[in-house]
Design an enzyme around this catalytic site. Sequence first.
Site, PDB file in Angstrom:
ATOM      1  N   ASN A 170       0.786  -1.230   0.000  1.00 41.00           N
ATOM      2  CA  ASN A 170       0.000   0.000   0.000  1.00 41.00           C
ATOM      3  C   ASN A 170       0.820   1.283   0.000  1.00 41.00           C
ATOM      4  O   ASN A 170       0.289   2.375   0.233  1.00 41.00           O
ATOM      5  CB  ASN A 170      -0.966  -0.016   1.194  1.00 41.00           C
ATOM      6  CG  ASN A 170      -2.127  -0.962   0.935  1.00 41.00           C
ATOM      7  OD1 ASN A 170      -2.468  -1.225  -0.223  1.00 41.00           O
ATOM      8  ND2 ASN A 170      -2.728  -1.487   1.995  1.00 41.00           N
ATOM      9  N   ASN A 221      -5.569  -5.078   2.949  1.00 38.86           N
ATOM     10  CA  ASN A 221      -6.380  -4.201   3.794  1.00 38.86           C
ATOM     11  C   ASN A 221      -7.441  -3.394   3.066  1.00 38.86           C
ATOM     12  O   ASN A 221      -7.638  -2.205   3.370  1.00 38.86           O
ATOM     13  CB  ASN A 221      -5.452  -3.310   4.623  1.00 38.86           C
ATOM     14  CG  ASN A 221      -4.797  -4.134   5.717  1.00 38.86           C
ATOM     15  OD1 ASN A 221      -5.445  -5.015   6.294  1.00 38.86           O
ATOM     16  ND2 ASN A 221      -3.524  -3.894   5.978  1.00 38.86           N
ATOM     17  N   THR A 275       1.546  -7.586   6.763  1.00 34.62           N
ATOM     18  CA  THR A 275       0.627  -8.278   5.864  1.00 34.62           C
ATOM     19  C   THR A 275       1.345  -8.624   4.553  1.00 34.62           C
ATOM     20  O   THR A 275       1.195  -9.730   4.023  1.00 34.62           O
ATOM     21  CB  THR A 275      -0.574  -7.358   5.550  1.00 34.62           C
ATOM     22  OG1 THR A 275      -1.176  -6.979   6.780  1.00 34.62           O
ATOM     23  CG2 THR A 275      -1.586  -8.062   4.683  1.00 34.62           C
ATOM     24  N   GLY A 276       2.134  -7.678   4.056  1.00 32.11           N
ATOM     25  CA  GLY A 276       2.823  -7.901   2.780  1.00 32.11           C
ATOM     26  C   GLY A 276       3.757  -9.101   2.843  1.00 32.11           C
ATOM     27  O   GLY A 276       3.781  -9.933   1.926  1.00 32.11           O
ATOM     28  N   TRP A 321       7.404  -0.038  -0.286  1.00 36.08           N
ATOM     29  CA  TRP A 321       8.409   1.023  -0.176  1.00 36.08           C
ATOM     30  C   TRP A 321       8.246   1.697   1.188  1.00 36.08           C
ATOM     31  O   TRP A 321       7.554   2.706   1.330  1.00 36.08           O
ATOM     32  CB  TRP A 321       8.256   2.037  -1.329  1.00 36.08           C
ATOM     33  CG  TRP A 321       9.359   3.044  -1.356  1.00 36.08           C
ATOM     34  CD1 TRP A 321       9.325   4.302  -0.831  1.00 36.08           C
ATOM     35  CD2 TRP A 321      10.669   2.862  -1.905  1.00 36.08           C
ATOM     36  NE1 TRP A 321      10.540   4.921  -1.017  1.00 36.08           N
ATOM     37  CE2 TRP A 321      11.374   4.065  -1.671  1.00 36.08           C
ATOM     38  CE3 TRP A 321      11.316   1.808  -2.556  1.00 36.08           C
ATOM     39  CZ2 TRP A 321      12.700   4.239  -2.081  1.00 36.08           C
ATOM     40  CZ3 TRP A 321      12.634   1.991  -2.966  1.00 36.08           C
ATOM     41  CH2 TRP A 321      13.305   3.186  -2.731  1.00 36.08           C
ATOM     42  N   TYR A 339       2.855   7.260   3.056  1.00 32.82           N
ATOM     43  CA  TYR A 339       2.908   5.923   3.664  1.00 32.82           C
ATOM     44  C   TYR A 339       1.922   4.974   2.973  1.00 32.82           C
ATOM     45  O   TYR A 339       2.246   3.844   2.622  1.00 32.82           O
ATOM     46  CB  TYR A 339       2.594   6.028   5.163  1.00 32.82           C
ATOM     47  CG  TYR A 339       2.539   4.698   5.847  1.00 32.82           C
ATOM     48  CD1 TYR A 339       3.617   3.821   5.783  1.00 32.82           C
ATOM     49  CD2 TYR A 339       1.403   4.302   6.548  1.00 32.82           C
ATOM     50  CE1 TYR A 339       3.561   2.585   6.399  1.00 32.82           C
ATOM     51  CE2 TYR A 339       1.340   3.072   7.166  1.00 32.82           C
ATOM     52  CZ  TYR A 339       2.421   2.215   7.092  1.00 32.82           C
ATOM     53  OH  TYR A 339       2.363   0.996   7.693  1.00 32.82           O
ATOM     54  N   HIS A 340       0.692   5.448   2.769  1.00 32.51           N
ATOM     55  CA  HIS A 340      -0.300   4.713   1.992  1.00 32.51           C
ATOM     56  C   HIS A 340      -0.661   5.546   0.774  1.00 32.51           C
ATOM     57  O   HIS A 340      -0.741   6.769   0.879  1.00 32.51           O
ATOM     58  CB  HIS A 340      -1.589   4.499   2.795  1.00 32.51           C
ATOM     59  CG  HIS A 340      -1.492   3.416   3.823  1.00 32.51           C
ATOM     60  ND1 HIS A 340      -2.320   3.365   4.918  1.00 32.51           N
ATOM     61  CD2 HIS A 340      -0.680   2.324   3.907  1.00 32.51           C
ATOM     62  CE1 HIS A 340      -2.015   2.297   5.646  1.00 32.51           C
ATOM     63  NE2 HIS A 340      -1.027   1.650   5.058  1.00 32.51           N
ATOM     64  N   HIS A 376       6.148  -3.531  13.544  1.00 32.41           N
ATOM     65  CA  HIS A 376       6.693  -4.015  12.281  1.00 32.41           C
ATOM     66  C   HIS A 376       8.147  -3.592  12.095  1.00 32.41           C
ATOM     67  O   HIS A 376       8.586  -2.593  12.629  1.00 32.41           O
ATOM     68  CB  HIS A 376       5.897  -3.458  11.106  1.00 32.41           C
ATOM     69  CG  HIS A 376       4.503  -3.989  11.022  1.00 32.41           C
ATOM     70  ND1 HIS A 376       4.186  -5.300  11.294  1.00 32.41           N
ATOM     71  CD2 HIS A 376       3.343  -3.389  10.673  1.00 32.41           C
ATOM     72  CE1 HIS A 376       2.881  -5.460  11.120  1.00 32.41           C
ATOM     73  NE2 HIS A 376       2.342  -4.319  10.743  1.00 32.41           N
TER      74      HIS A 376
HETATM   75  O1  CDP Z   1      -1.389  -4.596   7.652  1.00 31.59           O
HETATM   76  P1  CDP Z   1      -0.152  -3.779   7.482  1.00 31.59           P
HETATM   77  O2  CDP Z   1      -0.072  -2.619   8.429  1.00 31.59           O
HETATM   78  O3  CDP Z   1       1.060  -4.650   7.532  1.00 31.59           O
HETATM   79  O4  CDP Z   1      -0.181  -3.219   5.972  1.00 31.59           O
HETATM   80  P2  CDP Z   1      -0.637  -1.917   5.137  1.00 31.59           P
HETATM   81  O5  CDP Z   1      -0.137  -0.669   5.750  1.00 31.59           O
HETATM   82  O6  CDP Z   1      -2.069  -2.005   4.778  1.00 31.59           O
HETATM   83  O7  CDP Z   1       0.195  -2.181   3.783  1.00 31.59           O
HETATM   84  C1  CDP Z   1       0.192  -3.416   3.141  1.00 31.59           C
HETATM   85  C2  CDP Z   1       1.616  -3.904   2.987  1.00 31.59           C
HETATM   86  O8  CDP Z   1       2.318  -3.079   2.062  1.00 31.59           O
HETATM   87  C3  CDP Z   1       2.434  -3.852   4.255  1.00 31.59           C
HETATM   88  O9  CDP Z   1       2.179  -4.989   5.043  1.00 31.59           O
HETATM   89  C4  CDP Z   1       3.850  -3.784   3.744  1.00 31.59           C
HETATM   90  O10 CDP Z   1       4.321  -5.080   3.418  1.00 31.59           O
HETATM   91  C5  CDP Z   1       3.686  -2.971   2.457  1.00 31.59           C
HETATM   92  N1  CDP Z   1       3.999  -1.544   2.645  1.00 31.59           N
HETATM   93  C6  CDP Z   1       5.282  -1.081   2.330  1.00 31.59           C
HETATM   94  O11 CDP Z   1       6.155  -1.868   1.963  1.00 31.59           O
HETATM   95  N2  CDP Z   1       5.562   0.247   2.439  1.00 31.59           N
HETATM   96  C7  CDP Z   1       4.636   1.124   2.875  1.00 31.59           C
HETATM   97  N3  CDP Z   1       4.949   2.421   2.938  1.00 31.59           N
HETATM   98  C8  CDP Z   1       3.345   0.668   3.218  1.00 31.59           C
HETATM   99  C9  CDP Z   1       3.054  -0.673   3.097  1.00 31.59           C
END
Ligand code: CDP
Length: 319
Positions: free
Chosen positions: A109, A132, A242-243, A263, A276-277, A293
């Site tokens: 994300n 998510n 999650t990733g 990233w 971030y997202h 994390h």
């Molecule tokens: O559930 P979680 O907080 O792990 O994930 P999320 O924020 O919904 O994003 C999904 C996945 O994308 C994350 O689990 C990371 O593996 C990846 N991600 C990333 O590599 N860099 C970011 N800035 C945000 C998410």
Amino acid sequence: TSLVTYRKSKVSSSPIPLPCIKSKTSNSSSPEWTFNRTLSNLIRKNILRFLDAERDISILKSTFKPGDVIHYIFDRQSTTNISENLYHLLPTVSPMKNQHYKQCAIVGNSGILLNSSCGREIDSHDFVIRCNLAPVEEYATDVGLRTSLVTMNPSVVQRAFQDLNSEEWVQRFVHRLQSLSGSVLWIPAFMAKGGEERVEWAIRLILLHTVNVRTAFPSLRLLHAVRGYWLTNHVQIKRPTTGLLMYTMATRFCDEIHLYGFWPFAHDPDGKSVKYHYYDTLTYHYTSGASPHTMPLEFRTLSALHRQGALRLHTGPCQ
Ligand code: CDP
């Protein structure tokens, strides 16, 4: 009854080292990448010694009954129950049984996806995993539209859908679920306490609207197994994202795995700031240590695997 009332009601009740992971920085978008089938097969085989995603992707109806007590994985002293509704949505066979795909995309994300024009490329994969319930329609050019499997941490209901606190948010949530038609909705309901009601609301809405998704609830051993695999390979990940969970599981049913939107850094290689997202204003202190994390460590690990051709990390714009 107003749909909103659903949110208010009570809930019923042997080391196998990876071939030298080094942490040099890489040019992940380099066009010279070639798939290393031998290494990818070896990784699949090694991961299978810890978990079998075909089985661990979900608990099944046959192993539980309504009312069964479950200890949360991260909060062992807290428990929840398998509610009648949750039981109803447990699959009878694994949603990934006998499935195998040549090319899979896992879409993280990160805001690095914005202006990437990767949508069409992502959608061209045989199986597309998203995380998510991230929105797609408004970002289709950059992230694509297809979804074969999408995850939903219980906190998403709160963060992205305002805890369903108005009819409008309920409708938005239901609309998002309905747009998934036919795909797998993977809900880690038993990882951390606190999400019980949100899971129950989501489940009730799925049942009420006969939403056409195949729900899955990760096995109780998945987290430890994933952690165990990476630990054995000298990657100390306390709480896999999650990733990373998706990548580790996808090795079971995908040949080539392509990662987009991974990233975990505040700036891109040219120094421009990165959200971030891609879809909200959440901020995150990647290296503060406050988060459970260890995303940058995960990223270095994935980069090393990219350099070795075991997976492909796409971090630049698509053609
Ligand atoms: O559930 P979680 O907080 O792990 O994930 P999320 O924020 O919904 O994003 C999904 C996945 O994308 C994350 O689990 C990371 O593996 C990846 N991600 C990333 O590599 N860099 C970011 N800035 C945000 C998410």
